[in-house]
Design an enzyme around this catalytic site. Structure first.
Site, mmCIF file in Angstrom:
data_model
loop_
_atom_site.group_PDB
_atom_site.id
_atom_site.type_symbol
_atom_site.label_atom_id
_atom_site.label_comp_id
_atom_site.label_asym_id
_atom_site.label_seq_id
_atom_site.Cartn_x
_atom_site.Cartn_y
_atom_site.Cartn_z
ATOM 1 N N CYS A 267 0.805 -1.289 -0.167
ATOM 2 C CA CYS A 267 -0.160 0.045 0.126
ATOM 3 C C CYS A 267 0.755 1.258 0.117
ATOM 4 C CB CYS A 267 -0.978 0.021 1.229
ATOM 5 S SG CYS A 267 -2.332 -1.198 0.900
HETATM 6 P P1 NAD Z 1 -3.920 -9.189 -3.760
HETATM 7 O O1 NAD Z 1 -3.004 -9.138 -4.897
HETATM 8 O O2 NAD Z 1 -3.788 -9.749 -2.466
HETATM 9 O O3 NAD Z 1 -5.521 -9.865 -4.137
HETATM 10 C C1 NAD Z 1 -6.264 -9.647 -5.482
HETATM 11 C C2 NAD Z 1 -6.790 -10.694 -5.843
HETATM 12 O O4 NAD Z 1 -7.730 -10.220 -7.205
HETATM 13 C C3 NAD Z 1 -6.106 -11.919 -6.167
HETATM 14 O O5 NAD Z 1 -6.385 -13.100 -5.599
HETATM 15 C C4 NAD Z 1 -6.220 -12.058 -7.836
HETATM 16 O O6 NAD Z 1 -6.275 -13.477 -8.112
HETATM 17 C C5 NAD Z 1 -7.599 -11.558 -8.018
HETATM 18 N N1 NAD Z 1 -8.002 -11.065 -9.179
HETATM 19 C C6 NAD Z 1 -7.213 -10.173 -9.992
HETATM 20 N N2 NAD Z 1 -8.033 -10.096 -11.277
HETATM 21 C C7 NAD Z 1 -9.233 -10.611 -11.175
HETATM 22 C C8 NAD Z 1 -10.399 -10.681 -11.961
HETATM 23 N N3 NAD Z 1 -10.190 -10.272 -12.938
HETATM 24 N N4 NAD Z 1 -11.374 -11.494 -11.285
HETATM 25 C C9 NAD Z 1 -11.011 -11.940 -10.194
HETATM 26 N N5 NAD Z 1 -9.951 -11.973 -9.483
HETATM 27 C C10 NAD Z 1 -9.198 -11.172 -9.733
HETATM 28 O O7 NAD Z 1 -4.203 -7.512 -3.578
HETATM 29 P P2 NAD Z 1 -4.765 -6.867 -2.125
HETATM 30 O O8 NAD Z 1 -3.650 -6.638 -1.283
HETATM 31 O O9 NAD Z 1 -5.751 -7.840 -1.394
HETATM 32 O O10 NAD Z 1 -5.141 -5.474 -2.547
HETATM 33 C C11 NAD Z 1 -6.678 -5.382 -3.235
HETATM 34 C C12 NAD Z 1 -6.701 -4.007 -3.182
HETATM 35 O O11 NAD Z 1 -7.085 -3.611 -1.750
HETATM 36 C C13 NAD Z 1 -5.731 -2.900 -3.620
HETATM 37 O O12 NAD Z 1 -6.336 -1.991 -4.554
HETATM 38 C C14 NAD Z 1 -5.035 -2.584 -2.613
HETATM 39 O O13 NAD Z 1 -4.327 -1.169 -2.775
HETATM 40 C C15 NAD Z 1 -5.852 -2.298 -1.683
HETATM 41 N N6 NAD Z 1 -5.789 -2.273 -0.034
HETATM 42 C C16 NAD Z 1 -4.735 -3.267 0.287
HETATM 43 C C17 NAD Z 1 -4.435 -3.384 1.710
HETATM 44 C C18 NAD Z 1 -3.380 -4.670 2.056
HETATM 45 O O14 NAD Z 1 -2.962 -4.429 3.317
HETATM 46 N N7 NAD Z 1 -3.256 -5.339 1.373
HETATM 47 C C19 NAD Z 1 -4.958 -2.743 2.524
HETATM 48 C C20 NAD Z 1 -5.884 -1.703 1.953
HETATM 49 C C21 NAD Z 1 -6.377 -1.556 0.747
#
Ligand code: NAD
Length: 423
Positions: A267
């Site tokens: 992030c």
């Molecule tokens: P991540 O990469 O862990 O997970 C994303 C998931 O989406 C993966 O499992 C991937 O396979 C799936 N995916 C991708 N394209 C897809 C599609 N077309 N259809 C279905 N599934 C699909 O990401 P994350 O860390 O969970 O982050 C997700 C969002 O949340 C980002 O925008 C991030 O900035 C935000 N965020 C993350 C955190 C954190 O601590 N990780 C905290 C707050 C906000």
């Protein structure tokens, strides 16, 4: 209780899904990675988070959660869809919306077939102005009007990896940007069981900006603490002692003032970059935020410089690979540049992390991964403590070794040649 679809079963999507299921919502997780879907249905967490195993067991056993790759039907059968796919950083600092855009292309046709109202929610972190741009495309694909057949919300996620479930279950606040009141009411109702302040924003872009502002301010505090720490080191002052004195001022608070090897994770680096980039698009030079990233970029190299100052040893133990304790996430972890620099110097690395070694193997397949911190230390002459996992607090581990402590976890203990990063 609401029928919820969560698209993206990663750190945010899966945690949201099990926590929605915990309070009684019916949740379907969608991911385009079949392996993740199978794991979730088989009660195997695809990521590491404290308590996730118990939450997942309970969610599946209660029938409140299932996972699928079938986005179309999952959306069609739900009252609200939360988009939680990744929004990674491009080379130029802007965010890559490819995953979100492809999900919008899938949601539109499902909305067309859905009987009844539905709210589409952006939970992924996106730049101000992004969610409102989904409206014309969703109207085109669904043949429905936003505000009538469907609504749209922006609901940023603030969870911290390592404490993700606790943060989701007891959030400091829930922020909701909305296309219209009806849409916002549906989402506010979903969060009712969590007993927290629900902040309704006047626009979608204001909600998007809250997320970027929060992360940029937290990142700024860390870079500030690191800069002060680097000054303290040269002056022979312990920055942790200083920040204790500083943080008791209630206007400042004690959080995010711990100097260390720099922030990482999925992030802060990308969100600060994205805000700098967004500012550039509207002809504003975000000087302070640029410096926040610059200070952060340099911090891992200070660790290496300190190791050189102590006299580099041939065999180096790296304790901690995840960007923080409590997670297996290695995105932007300071451990990466540190290991890279030691490898350039031809050093042999013995690495240990309680959760993140499998992920790191794909980045550094040729370093030695050990079964315990003790094994890593015993093989090495110099130890770098990068991540503050509790098990690294055992000072018996370090007898007779040169230790660079990046996290202030074994300070003032005897029987080692100790050097603190900023103290
Ligand atoms: P991540 O990469 O862990 O997970 C994303 C998931 O989406 C993966 O499992 C991937 O396979 C799936 N995916 C991708 N394209 C897809 C599609 N077309 N259809 C279905 N599934 C699909 O990401 P994350 O860390 O969970 O982050 C997700 C969002 O949340 C980002 O925008 C991030 O900035 C935000 N965020 C993350 C955190 C954190 O601590 N990780 C905290 C707050 C906000």
């Amino acid at each position: 209780m609401t029928n919820i679809c969560v698209i993206g079963t990663g750190y945010v999507g899966l945690i949201a899904a099990v926590c929605f299921a915990k309070v009684g919502h019916k949740v379907v997780c969608v991911d385009n990675n079949q392996e993740k879907v199978d794991k979730v249905n088989g009660k195997i967490p695809p990521i590491y988070e404290e308590s996730l195993q118990e939450y997942l067991n309970e969610a599946i056993d209660s029938g409140n959660l299932r996972a699928t790759t079938d986005l179309h039907n999952a959306v069609k059968e739900s009252d609200a869809t939360f988009i939680a796919v990744g929004t990674p950083c491009r080379e130029d600092g802007s965010i890559n919306l490819d995953f979100v855009n492809s999900v919008i292309e899938g949601i539109g046709p499902a909305l067309k077939e859905r009987e009844g109202y539905h709210v589409v929610v952006t939970k992924s972190t996106v730049a101000p102005g992004t969610t409102e741009r989904f409206i014309p495309r969703l109207e085109e694909l669904s043949g429905k009007k936003c505000g009538e057949g469907f609504g749209i919300c922006m609901n940023p996620e603030f969870l911290k990896e390592g404490l993700a479930i606790e943060d989701f279950m007891k959030p400091d606040r829930v922020v909701i940007g909305q296309s219209d009141d009806h849409a916002g009411n549906v989402i506010a109702e979903i969060y009712q069981p969590y007993e927290t302040e629900i902040v309704r924003m006047s626009s979608l872009r204001a909600a998007e900006m809250v997320k970027y502002t929060s992360n940029s301010l937290l990142a700024t505090k860390i870079s500030f603490a690191n800069e002060v720490g680097d000054i303290c080191k040269r002056l022979g002052i312990d920055v942790y002692e200083v920040m204790k004195g500083v943080g008791l001022d209630h206007r400042l608070g004690p959080y995010f003032l711990n100097a260390g090897p720099g922030f990482g994770g999925s992030c802060f680096p990308k969100d600060v970059s994205a805000l700098i980039h967004k500012a550039g698009e509207v002809d504003f030079n975000a000087k302070l935020l640029k410096m926040v990233l610059e200070v952060n970029h340099d911090q891992p190299y200070r660790v290496v410089d300190l190791a050189k100052f102590k006299g580099l040893r041939d065999r180096i133990a790296i304790l901690g690979l995840a960007f923080k304790p409590g997670t297996d996430d290695i995105r932007y972890t300071p451990a990466k540049p540190i290991i890279e620099e030691f490898l350039k110097e031809g050093k042999q690395i013995f690495a240990y992390d309680p959760q993140a070694m499998d992920n790191m193997r794909s980045v550094f397949p040729d370093i030695t991964y050990t079964n315990s911190a003790r094994e890593a230390v015993e093989n090495a002459d110099m130890v770098i403590i990068v991540t503050h996992w509790d098990e690294f607090r055992d000072d018996n581990l370090y007898k007779g070794k040169v230790v660079i402590d990046c996290r202030d976890i074994v300070k003032d203990r005897c029987d080692m040649d100790y050097e603190g990063l900023c103290w």
